[in-house]
Write a protein that holds these residues in place. Structure first.
Motif, PDB file in Angstrom:
ATOM      1  N   ARG A  41       0.831  -1.199   0.000  1.00 32.75           N
ATOM      2  CA  ARG A  41       0.000   0.000   0.000  1.00 32.75           C
ATOM      3  C   ARG A  41       0.869   1.254   0.000  1.00 32.75           C
ATOM      4  O   ARG A  41       0.593   2.211  -0.706  1.00 32.75           O
ATOM      5  N   SER A  42       1.932   1.212   0.788  1.00 30.79           N
ATOM      6  CA  SER A  42       2.749   2.429   0.852  1.00 30.79           C
ATOM      7  C   SER A  42       3.397   2.694  -0.507  1.00 30.79           C
ATOM      8  O   SER A  42       3.518   3.842  -0.924  1.00 30.79           O
ATOM      9  N   ILE A  43       3.798   1.601  -1.202  1.00 28.96           N
ATOM     10  CA  ILE A  43       4.361   1.814  -2.547  1.00 28.96           C
ATOM     11  C   ILE A  43       3.323   2.446  -3.450  1.00 28.96           C
ATOM     12  O   ILE A  43       3.592   3.403  -4.181  1.00 28.96           O
ATOM     13  N   ARG A  44       2.083   1.934  -3.337  1.00 28.84           N
ATOM     14  CA  ARG A  44       1.038   2.465  -4.192  1.00 28.84           C
ATOM     15  C   ARG A  44       0.799   3.947  -3.911  1.00 28.84           C
ATOM     16  O   ARG A  44       0.733   4.767  -4.819  1.00 28.84           O
ATOM     17  N   TYR A  45       0.714   4.278  -2.614  1.00 25.46           N
ATOM     18  CA  TYR A  45       0.484   5.685  -2.277  1.00 25.46           C
ATOM     19  C   TYR A  45       1.632   6.554  -2.740  1.00 25.46           C
ATOM     20  O   TYR A  45       1.441   7.674  -3.199  1.00 25.46           O
ATOM     21  N   ALA A  49       1.306   9.663  -5.126  1.00 31.18           N
ATOM     22  CA  ALA A  49       1.775  10.989  -4.719  1.00 31.18           C
ATOM     23  C   ALA A  49       2.655  11.582  -5.812  1.00 31.18           C
ATOM     24  O   ALA A  49       2.494  12.761  -6.180  1.00 31.18           O
ATOM     25  N   ILE A  50       3.546  10.764  -6.363  1.00 26.94           N
ATOM     26  CA  ILE A  50       4.418  11.272  -7.429  1.00 26.94           C
ATOM     27  C   ILE A  50       3.562  11.727  -8.617  1.00 26.94           C
ATOM     28  O   ILE A  50       3.756  12.813  -9.167  1.00 26.94           O
ATOM     29  N   ALA A  51       2.580  10.891  -8.981  1.00 27.86           N
ATOM     30  CA  ALA A  51       1.731  11.236 -10.121  1.00 27.86           C
ATOM     31  C   ALA A  51       1.012  12.550  -9.877  1.00 27.86           C
ATOM     32  O   ALA A  51       0.958  13.422 -10.753  1.00 27.86           O
ATOM     33  N   ILE A  52       0.494  12.728  -8.657  1.00 31.30           N
ATOM     34  CA  ILE A  52      -0.264  13.951  -8.361  1.00 31.30           C
ATOM     35  C   ILE A  52       0.648  15.166  -8.413  1.00 31.30           C
ATOM     36  O   ILE A  52       0.312  16.202  -9.008  1.00 31.30           O
TER      37      ILE A  52
END
Lengths: 579, 353
Positions: A244-248, A252-255
């Motif tokens: 999950r942390s990798i996904r977030y 975050a990078i994408a945003i």
């Protein structure tokens, strides 16, 4: 039982059609598409745009792409043949497509039909015949078509480790070439100058750039084909928390990249993204009506117009100004008024059509929307609303001493509004009201029997949907600085409907995807402006037939569909046992 | 009326009653105002009615396509207005050379038949393609999909024809015979108006015969009554649907040619407003009901033509003719809201709407 036998016999017949017919059909699809592109005048536009500078235009790319696709299509559709025979079929299909195009060339060379088909110009003939005389040109077209069809089928028949990287590589080079001009616009920094000069000239992509991009796409895709499974397996082996942390982290990078992108890329992108943002706002509003409550509304643009006109009437410095206090209101003060006016408009719209359902509702709302447009446009209302002259000189909003006058500033305004609105939409979807909407979407009578107050719930759908559109309208008014009734046509309602359908009805991320696809992409391909609606119509039909749930369907819909399929399978199994 | 029932009246009912009352009052007030002002001569009124009948005949021809498809598939063929456009636009390329060579003036009837046949063929073909692509895949599905598909088809047709024939307005040729004036009972009318009304009536009568007297027409009515039962009786539903689209397309084709000779111009967007209005006409007459569509078309045409002068001018509205579309749309919305079964009261309106 009997029905299923009949149905399955039909399917059987479909598969059993002769190979010759199948070949001709695929060839006709390819050839028909190519000829249609010529006749509709798209090729004339495509000729002007280089994918690879002075070597390959978009028109060439379209021909090649279509022929490759039909070659691959016949390979897919003839599962019973041996691979070699399938590749040969590709050759035949390509030739059939070529025959269609050569007939067009012959007609163009023999008769003068420009009076009727305005697009079939001598220039197009020159392009299609490569400067050969017509008969040679036909022969060349048919042979080249055959070879391309063969290649298409061969790519399809090649093993996945070769096929996927090949397609990815070609696609990368193609899209980089297509958006070459915009990418250059975004690369106006000294640090990236060498890359830019290596990749592009102002005419388009350079050959070396295209090859680099192809190799890049090929290698990355190859890596993924070879190692992708292992990477994913490693990822899955990790604990849930770290997954999950990798996904977030990725989110975050994408945003952050998305937030910084318009600032880095310049005001043109800001403008495009802001338009996308406005449509996202409206899409979320219409999504409440159509997606959640199932009320098909083709008069949605009226709410958008209400928002824009309210802002203009209360803030703009012209003779139509309405003074509430001793000075014109600022944008921020007028904004709540605009949203309130739209909400009221939504209610006023909703009350008469409460009892109308289905297709009739679509037409009734369209009628109401058109009534409003006709009235606003007429001389009767012009002392109040400016008529066809519109309302001019709408001031930009200020934050303290800072005027939001650049498209990029307005983009951030749109973005913040969208985020707030998205939160509301999300909260509404998961609220008691949202569930009531979904209940009446599925069945009004059952919903009413369960104690849902149809009147209130429906009116809230109209009102809240309109509220979103009012917000969008308020921003739209300051974006243009002046508004005209011509900006509020039925087309906009249909655009919004189209975008939520393409994205996936009832799905919030779907609205964003749909807006990027249907509003963003055409804006980036401005020069084909006239043809965007042609593409719209096409996309709507294709989406409905191929992916009726949209590109990013809502989770609920997906689940429902899966459950329905499972139930059907179960039923089939039991009926099979009985038989 | 007892008190119990009065208590059940909600604010929605009140609003709807108010809406109705206001519109009726406006119409009455406007009419009285116009009568008192007495701004128009009898001749003007008669010519307005005649124009209304002309345009109404065209609406009726298009409305037939909507109504027949609705009767059989229970779907609004949203692209029908654009199908109407395709025929008229294509027939231009036959009409212009015919008129230029003098053929049209000399053999008017043959010329008109050729032009109409071209338009009918094109419209029928396009209607069939639309059916094949947009309706057939969704025949057993009850969702918004076919409606949206048809909206897509409508866009596609408009812009495909724009790309094909260009975006400019093309002027239909003048025909000497049509441009002359006939006088009946002291009133003068352009002859084209008579031609249109008579041609529309003739086309509708033919259609009426086809639907009521032929075997295929009987099959059509059977399918619109109950598709499954009709299939069990050995009717080829597929064929009936195809036939319906051909009939509807042909009517739209004739309507397109007549429209083009009245207004003398064709362009790619010309189908949109006649399409919506014809749909209103179909709803007005009771959708799914063939005589209803004819009646609705003429009724809408006359009201739309008289309306601005009769209702709006009397209210003191400036430039009432800009609001002509307003009358058509208001009628559409009012019918959909208050009487979805239309004037002639169609059986299926209730179960669907």
């Amino acid at each position: 039982m009997s029905f299923e036998i009949i149905a399955s016999s039909f399917q059987h017949k479909d598969i059993e059609q002769s190979q010759l017919r199948r070949t001709l059909k695929c060839g006709a699809i390819g050839g028909g598409t190519v000829v249609a592109l010529c006749v509709f005048g798209l090729i004339n536009q495509f000729m002007e745009r280089w994918i690879i500078e002075n070597l390959l235009s978009l028109a060439h790319a379209a021909f090649i792409g279509i022929t490759l696709t039909v070659g691959a299509l016949i390979a897919i559709r003839s599962p019973k043949l041996s691979p070699a025979a399938r590749i040969f079929q590709g050759f035949l299909v390509g030739m059939v497509s070529g025959v269609f195009l050569s007939i067009l060339i012959l007609i163009m060379a023999t008769f003068d039909i420009r009076n009727m088909f305005v697009s079939l110009s001598p220039k197009l003939l020159m392009f299609l015949s490569y400067g050969f005389d017509p008969y040679t040109a036909c022969a060349v077209t048919i042979i080249v078509g055959g070879v391309l069809g063969l290649i298409g089928a061969a790519i399809r028949e090649s093993p996945p480790w070769l096929r996927k990287p090949l397609i990815t590589g070609l696609a990368t080079a193609f899209f980089i070439g297509l958006f070459a001009e915009l990418l250059q616009l975004a690369m106006q920094y000294e640090t990236v100058d060498p890359i830019r000069d290596y990749m592009f000239t102002w005419e388009g992509q350079t050959l070396t750039g295209a090859i680099t991009m192809f190799v890049l796409g090929f290698v990355l895709s190859l890596f993924w084909v070879m190692r992708g499974k292992q990477v994913m397996a490693n990822h899955r082996a990790k604990s849930h928390a770290s997954q999950r942390s990798i996904r977030y982290f990725l989110y975050a990078i994408a945003i952050v990249l998305f937030l910084l992108f318009p600032m880095a890329a310049g005001s043109f992108f800001g403008q495009v993204l802001m338009l996308v943002g406005l449509y996202v706002l409206m899409g979320m509003g219409l999504n409440l009506e159509v997606g959640l409550a199932g009320l098909l509304d083709l008069g949605f643009v009226a709410f958008f117009a209400t928002g824009a006109y309210t802002i203009a009437l209360f803030t703009a410095d012209n003779e139509h100004l309405i003074l509430l206090i001793d000075r014109p209101l600022t944008w921020w003060e007028a904004l709540p008024l605009a949203m309130f006016a739209s909400l009221m408009m939504g209610l006023a719209f909703g009350i008469p059509v409460l009892k109308v359902r289905g297709d009739y509702l679509a037409v009734a709302t369209m009628g109401l929307g058109e009534i409003i447009r006709v009235v606003v446009l007429s001389d009767m209302a012009s002392p109040l609303l400016g008529g066809s002259q519109g309302l001019l000189h709408i001031p930009r909003p200020w934050i303290g001493d800072f005027e939001l006058n650049d498209p990029i500033h307005l983009f951030y305004l749109t973005l913040i509004s969208s985020i707030i609105a998205a939160y509301f939409a999300w909260a509404l979807e998961n609220s008691r009201l949202g569930r009531a909407w979904m209940a009446i979407r599925e069945d009004e009578d059952v919903g009413q029997a369960l104690g849902i107050n149809l009147v209130n719930v429906k009116l809230l759908a109209y009102g809240l949907g309109a509220w979103f559109a009012g917000l969008a309208g308020a921003i739209f008014a300051v974006m243009l600085g002046s508004i005209f009734p011509h900006s509020f046509q039925l087309l906009i309602s249909i655009n919004i409907l189209a975008l939520i359908i393409v994205g996936g009805i009832g799905s919030l991320p779907g609205v964003v995807v749909g807006a990027l696809m249907l509003i963003g992409t055409p804006e980036l391909l401005r020069e084909f402006g006239e043809y965007r609606f042609l593409a719209y119509g096409f996309v709507l039909i294709v989406m409905m037939r191929v992916k009726p749930l949209g590109l990013w369907p809502s989770a609920v819909r997906k689940r429902e569909l899966a459950a329905a399929a499972e139930a059907e399978a179960q039923m089939r199994a039991t009926s099979g046992q009985k038989a | 009326m007892n008190l119990e029932r009065l208590k059940q009246v909600t604010y929605v009912d009140v609003t709807l009653w108010l809406m109705r009352a206001i519109i009726i009052l406006l119409v009455i007030a406007g009419t009285i105002g116009t009568v008192i002002k007495d701004r128009y001569t009898t001749e003007q009124w008669v010519s307005m009615v005649m124009f209304g009948l002309t345009i109404g005949g065209i609406y009726a021809l298009i409305a037939l396509g909507y109504t027949m498809v609705y009767g059989i598939l229970r779907l609004i063929n949203f692209a029908h207005g654009d199908i109407f456009m395709t025929g008229a636009f294509t027939a231009y390329f036959v009409a212009a050379p015919l008129a230029k060579s003098g053929f049209l003036d000399e053999y008017l009837i043959v010329g008109m038949i050729i032009i109409s046949l071209v338009a009918m063929t094109v419209c029928s073909c396009i209607a069939l393609i639309v059916e094949r692509i947009c309706y057939r895949p969704f025949r057993s599905v009850r969702s918004l999909a076919p409606l949206i598909c048809a909206i897509g088809a409508s866009f596609f047709l408009q812009h495909a024809f724009r790309g094909m024939y260009g975006s400019s307005v093309r002027a239909y040729p003048d025909v000497k015979f049509f441009d002359t004036v006939v006088s009946i009972m002291g009133f003068n009318f352009p002859r084209i108006q008579f031609v249109v009304v008579i041609a529309a009536l003739a086309a509708m009568y033919t259609l009426y015969l086809i639907v009521n007297k032929t075997k295929m027409g009987t099959a059509m009515r059977a399918v619109s009554e109950d598709r499954d039962a009709a299939a069990l009786m050995g009717i080829d539903v597929n064929k009936v649907i195809i036939f319906t689209f051909i009939l509807g397309g042909s009517m739209a084709g004739i309507g397109g040619v007549l429209y083009a000779f009245v207004f003398k111009q064709v362009y790619f967007f010309m189908g949109f407003f006649p399409g919506i209005k014809a749909f209103s006409a179909a709803v007005l007459g009771g959708i799914g009901n063939v005589p209803g569509a004819m009646l609705g078309g003429f009724f809408l045409g006359v009201v739309e033509s008289l309306g601005p002068a009769l209702f709006l001018d009397g209210l003191g509205i400036v430039a009432p003719y800009q609001l002509r579309d307003l009358i058509a749309f208001t009628m559409l919305v009012m019918v959909l809201i208050f009487r979805p079964q239309g004037i002639l009261g169609e059986r299926l309106a209730r179960q669907r709407a």
